[in-house]
Design a protein around this motif. Sequence first.
Motif, PDB file in Angstrom:
ATOM      1  N   ALA A  83       1.046  -1.493  -0.152  1.00 25.04           N
ATOM      2  CA  ALA A  83      -0.226   0.174  -0.404  1.00 25.04           C
ATOM      3  C   ALA A  83       0.888   1.465  -0.002  1.00 25.04           C
ATOM      4  CB  ALA A  83      -0.958   0.016   1.136  1.00 25.04           C
ATOM      5  N   ALA A  84       1.712   1.313   0.776  1.00 23.74           N
ATOM      6  CA  ALA A  84       3.175   2.424   0.813  1.00 23.74           C
ATOM      7  C   ALA A  84       3.361   2.193  -0.236  1.00 23.74           C
ATOM      8  CB  ALA A  84       3.565   2.601   2.452  1.00 23.74           C
ATOM      9  N   VAL A  85       4.665   1.640  -0.883  1.00 27.54           N
ATOM     10  CA  VAL A  85       4.982   1.797  -1.789  1.00 27.54           C
ATOM     11  C   VAL A  85       4.023   2.151  -3.545  1.00 27.54           C
ATOM     12  CG1 VAL A  85       6.143   0.368  -3.532  1.00 27.54           C
ATOM     13  CG2 VAL A  85       6.644   0.415  -1.484  1.00 27.54           C
ATOM     14  N   GLY A  86       2.965   1.599  -3.361  1.00 29.31           N
ATOM     15  CA  GLY A  86       2.536   1.694  -4.478  1.00 29.31           C
ATOM     16  C   GLY A  86       1.313   3.015  -4.487  1.00 29.31           C
ATOM     17  N   LEU A  87       1.201   3.348  -3.565  1.00 28.63           N
ATOM     18  CA  LEU A  87       0.727   4.560  -3.519  1.00 28.63           C
ATOM     19  C   LEU A  87       1.848   6.106  -3.873  1.00 28.63           C
ATOM     20  CD1 LEU A  87      -1.795   6.392  -2.097  1.00 28.63           C
ATOM     21  CD2 LEU A  87      -0.553   7.367  -0.311  1.00 28.63           C
ATOM     22  N   SER A  88       2.747   5.907  -2.988  1.00 33.01           N
ATOM     23  CA  SER A  88       3.465   6.729  -3.534  1.00 33.01           C
ATOM     24  C   SER A  88       4.739   6.710  -4.750  1.00 33.01           C
ATOM     25  CB  SER A  88       4.990   7.120  -2.279  1.00 33.01           C
ATOM     26  OG  SER A  88       5.638   5.553  -1.948  1.00 33.01           O
ATOM     27  N   ALA A  89       4.867   5.688  -4.550  1.00 31.68           N
ATOM     28  CA  ALA A  89       5.500   5.415  -6.216  1.00 31.68           C
ATOM     29  C   ALA A  89       4.994   6.309  -7.689  1.00 31.68           C
ATOM     30  CB  ALA A  89       5.291   3.999  -6.688  1.00 31.68           C
ATOM     31  N   PRO A  90       3.952   6.742  -7.979  1.00 30.84           N
ATOM     32  CA  PRO A  90       3.353   8.007  -8.658  1.00 30.84           C
ATOM     33  C   PRO A  90       3.795   9.166  -8.480  1.00 30.84           C
ATOM     34  CG  PRO A  90       1.207   6.037  -8.266  1.00 30.84           C
ATOM     35  CD  PRO A  90       2.233   5.554  -7.643  1.00 30.84           C
ATOM     36  N   ALA A  91       3.889   9.331  -7.121  1.00 30.88           N
ATOM     37  CA  ALA A  91       3.927  10.844  -6.817  1.00 30.88           C
ATOM     38  C   ALA A  91       5.040  11.227  -6.744  1.00 30.88           C
ATOM     39  CB  ALA A  91       4.086  11.197  -5.481  1.00 30.88           C
ATOM     40  N   LEU A  92       6.066  10.039  -6.718  1.00 32.05           N
ATOM     41  CA  LEU A  92       7.922   9.828  -6.961  1.00 32.05           C
ATOM     42  C   LEU A  92       8.135  10.169  -8.434  1.00 32.05           C
ATOM     43  CD1 LEU A  92       8.916   7.343  -4.161  1.00 32.05           C
ATOM     44  CD2 LEU A  92       9.277   9.704  -3.960  1.00 32.05           C
ATOM     45  N   ALA A  93       7.832   9.465  -9.368  1.00 35.53           N
ATOM     46  CA  ALA A  93       7.727   9.693 -10.028  1.00 35.53           C
ATOM     47  C   ALA A  93       7.823  10.390 -10.908  1.00 35.53           C
ATOM     48  CB  ALA A  93       6.923   8.422 -11.045  1.00 35.53           C
ATOM     49  N   ALA A  94       6.200  11.520 -10.785  1.00 34.18           N
ATOM     50  CA  ALA A  94       5.765  12.690 -11.678  1.00 34.18           C
ATOM     51  C   ALA A  94       6.793  13.960 -10.642  1.00 34.18           C
ATOM     52  CB  ALA A  94       4.585  12.709 -10.722  1.00 34.18           C
ATOM     53  N   ILE A  95       7.880  13.582  -9.288  1.00 37.11           N
ATOM     54  CA  ILE A  95       8.428  14.408  -8.694  1.00 37.11           C
ATOM     55  C   ILE A  95       9.636  14.769  -9.581  1.00 37.11           C
ATOM     56  CG2 ILE A  95       9.397  14.897  -6.601  1.00 37.11           C
ATOM     57  CD1 ILE A  95       6.885  14.461  -5.019  1.00 37.11           C
ATOM     58  N   ALA A  96       9.893  13.598  -9.811  1.00 37.83           N
ATOM     59  CA  ALA A  96      11.341  13.079 -11.136  1.00 37.83           C
ATOM     60  C   ALA A  96      11.729  13.458 -12.008  1.00 37.83           C
ATOM     61  CB  ALA A  96      11.564  11.441 -10.484  1.00 37.83           C
ATOM     62  N   VAL A  97      10.124  13.515 -13.080  1.00 35.17           N
ATOM     63  CA  VAL A  97       9.660  14.636 -14.152  1.00 35.17           C
ATOM     64  C   VAL A  97       9.652  16.124 -13.721  1.00 35.17           C
ATOM     65  CG1 VAL A  97       7.822  14.781 -15.565  1.00 35.17           C
ATOM     66  CG2 VAL A  97       8.731  12.174 -15.291  1.00 35.17           C
ATOM     67  N   VAL A  98       8.518  16.040 -13.442  1.00 35.40           N
ATOM     68  CA  VAL A  98       9.200  18.064 -12.870  1.00 35.40           C
ATOM     69  C   VAL A  98      10.377  18.265 -12.067  1.00 35.40           C
ATOM     70  CG1 VAL A  98       8.119  19.356 -11.460  1.00 35.40           C
ATOM     71  CG2 VAL A  98       6.353  18.109 -12.094  1.00 35.40           C
ATOM     72  N   THR A  99      10.928  17.872 -11.799  1.00 35.28           N
ATOM     73  CA  THR A  99      12.412  18.153 -10.990  1.00 35.28           C
ATOM     74  C   THR A  99      13.404  18.111 -12.732  1.00 35.28           C
ATOM     75  OG1 THR A  99      11.805  17.460  -8.799  1.00 35.28           O
ATOM     76  CG2 THR A  99      14.452  18.282  -9.938  1.00 35.28           C
ATOM     77  N   TYR A 100      13.109  17.650 -13.443  1.00 37.54           N
ATOM     78  CA  TYR A 100      13.601  17.020 -14.584  1.00 37.54           C
ATOM     79  C   TYR A 100      13.763  18.598 -15.095  1.00 37.54           C
ATOM     80  CZ  TYR A 100      16.849  15.567 -18.437  1.00 37.54           C
ATOM     81  OH  TYR A 100      17.698  15.426 -18.976  1.00 37.54           O
ATOM     82  N   PHE A 101      12.674  18.738 -15.806  1.00 40.58           N
ATOM     83  CA  PHE A 101      11.865  20.214 -16.946  1.00 40.58           C
ATOM     84  C   PHE A 101      11.178  20.482 -16.057  1.00 40.58           C
ATOM     85  CE2 PHE A 101      11.197  15.724 -18.982  1.00 40.58           C
ATOM     86  CZ  PHE A 101      11.498  15.890 -20.184  1.00 40.58           C
ATOM     87  N   TYR A 102      11.803  21.393 -14.482  1.00 42.42           N
ATOM     88  CA  TYR A 102      11.393  22.362 -14.173  1.00 42.42           C
ATOM     89  C   TYR A 102      11.860  23.885 -14.622  1.00 42.42           C
ATOM     90  CZ  TYR A 102      10.147  25.822 -10.190  1.00 42.42           C
ATOM     91  OH  TYR A 102      10.198  26.065  -8.944  1.00 42.42           O
ATOM     92  N   SER A 103      12.785  23.699 -15.056  1.00 43.39           N
ATOM     93  CA  SER A 103      12.903  25.392 -15.389  1.00 43.39           C
ATOM     94  C   SER A 103      12.298  25.790 -16.835  1.00 43.39           C
ATOM     95  CB  SER A 103      14.939  25.345 -16.497  1.00 43.39           C
ATOM     96  OG  SER A 103      14.737  24.344 -16.637  1.00 43.39           O
ATOM     97  N   SER A 104      12.064  23.908 -17.663  1.00 42.57           N
ATOM     98  CA  SER A 104      10.903  24.633 -18.893  1.00 42.57           C
ATOM     99  C   SER A 104       9.369  25.260 -18.405  1.00 42.57           C
ATOM    100  CB  SER A 104      11.295  23.847 -19.736  1.00 42.57           C
ATOM    101  OG  SER A 104      10.428  22.663 -18.988  1.00 42.57           O
TER     102      SER A 104
END
Length: 185
Positions: A83-104
Amino acid sequence: MGKCRRLGTIFYIMAKIGLFTFGGGWSIIAQMQSEFVDKRHWMTEEQVVDYMSLAKSFPGIMIINMSVFCGYTMAGVWGAAAAAVGLSAPALAAIAVVTYFYSSLRNNIWVEKILCGVRSVVVPIIVSACLKLRKTAIQGRPASVILGITFVICVLSEINKLFVVGTALIAGLLIWRGEIPDDLS
């Protein structure tokens, strides 16, 4: 249902909830209640309310705490992890993508408008979850009085919410012990 299949289902549902629910813990609880109480009957409304109270009281992120309690109830330690990994996995992936593209993304007007639309949906989701759980969470006149008083305190003051929760906890204990009459009329 086999244990591995149940774990997979818990992970999948929590990942789906984590991926498609915006607005933080309170809006996610409505989705958890729908999936695990209403659809699958793996939990009761009373458990959801109890775990909500506990999750908010423990250190850490409330919704992760909640997912651990729920997962444990449904499938033990491995259910809590799924439950904990399932719930947090999408948020962690989204944060990683947003962080990578943050400046744009940070000054993009379209992103700003999309987020404005998403934020406007959060309040009705939270209110809906509260209304569904009110019968289970608020039992009796003393609980209604505690609700009213704490609501006013939270809305009109800057008093630390942990202090408000602690005071409500003590009031509940006093009512349970019979030191405050159950009928406050």
